[in-house]
Design an enzyme around this catalytic site. Sequence first.
Site, mmCIF file in Angstrom:
data_model
loop_
_atom_site.group_PDB
_atom_site.id
_atom_site.type_symbol
_atom_site.label_atom_id
_atom_site.label_comp_id
_atom_site.label_asym_id
_atom_site.label_seq_id
_atom_site.Cartn_x
_atom_site.Cartn_y
_atom_site.Cartn_z
ATOM 1 N N CYS A 1 -0.523 2.322 -4.607
ATOM 2 C CA CYS A 1 -1.300 3.532 -4.837
ATOM 3 C C CYS A 1 -0.398 4.751 -4.688
ATOM 4 C CB CYS A 1 -2.460 3.627 -3.849
ATOM 5 S SG CYS A 1 -3.740 2.373 -4.090
ATOM 6 N N HIS B 1 0.859 -1.169 0.000
ATOM 7 C CA HIS B 1 0.000 0.000 0.000
ATOM 8 C C HIS B 1 0.901 1.226 0.000
ATOM 9 C CE1 HIS B 1 -3.719 -2.184 0.524
ATOM 10 N NE2 HIS B 1 -3.269 -2.791 1.608
#
Length: 246
Positions: A136, A93
Amino acid sequence: MEGETINPRPLEEEAYDMSGARLALTLCVTKAREGSEVDMSALEHMFKQLRFENTTKRDPTAQQFQEELKNFQDVIDNWKEPVSCAFVVLMAHGEEGLLKGEDGEMVKLDDLFETLNNKNCRALRGKPKVYIVQACRGEHRDLGETIGGDEMVMVTKDEPQTIPTYTDTLHVYSTVEGYLAYRHDEDGSTFIQTLTDVFCNRKGPILQLLTEVTRRMAKAELVQEGTARKVNPEIQSTLRKRLYLQ
């Protein structure tokens, strides 16, 4: 002279020497990232086909991301034969410029990138270094736009006596700055699956292959939260020569 036709000279096509060792490091946070194992399997297959010796580390903390890169640098600098190329795959992430370790702490991507630059890793000085980042880079979601089409070509030619600190590096992000990256719980990420398919089944310089990856991803339509989304990778290159993997 007026009316004279000038014929441009073709570019010299110098390629990186890939006859030496090829080393890769994959660092992947699997916690709360379903589908990660599918991506790692695809990467293992790709590296095997491209004759890279790959080391995989699962669920590194933020500090371990940095430590594993430093260990990788030491391995490269002490390798028994000349090293031609290094790949680093980072999957976690993230936010713009940051990756989240298994412990929830953040590590700066720039700190990771610096480890193998021309200043810090002598064995890779002037050698190609490829970073693949599946993470991301923000919270924006791209619904897509209707366009006609365009083409952009950038060519950089530089043959200095000394070499800048940050040359011969390729950063390949799964999405553009500020946007989410998508990953399927069972099928893995569209980015990694597309990239490994192109790298294994197509031949050509790496930037040409990445253009094909971008074309396929831009054409594809993802459904997330019941809504169609668009996503494409972003490529940042300071390569001075053509890089062929096959």
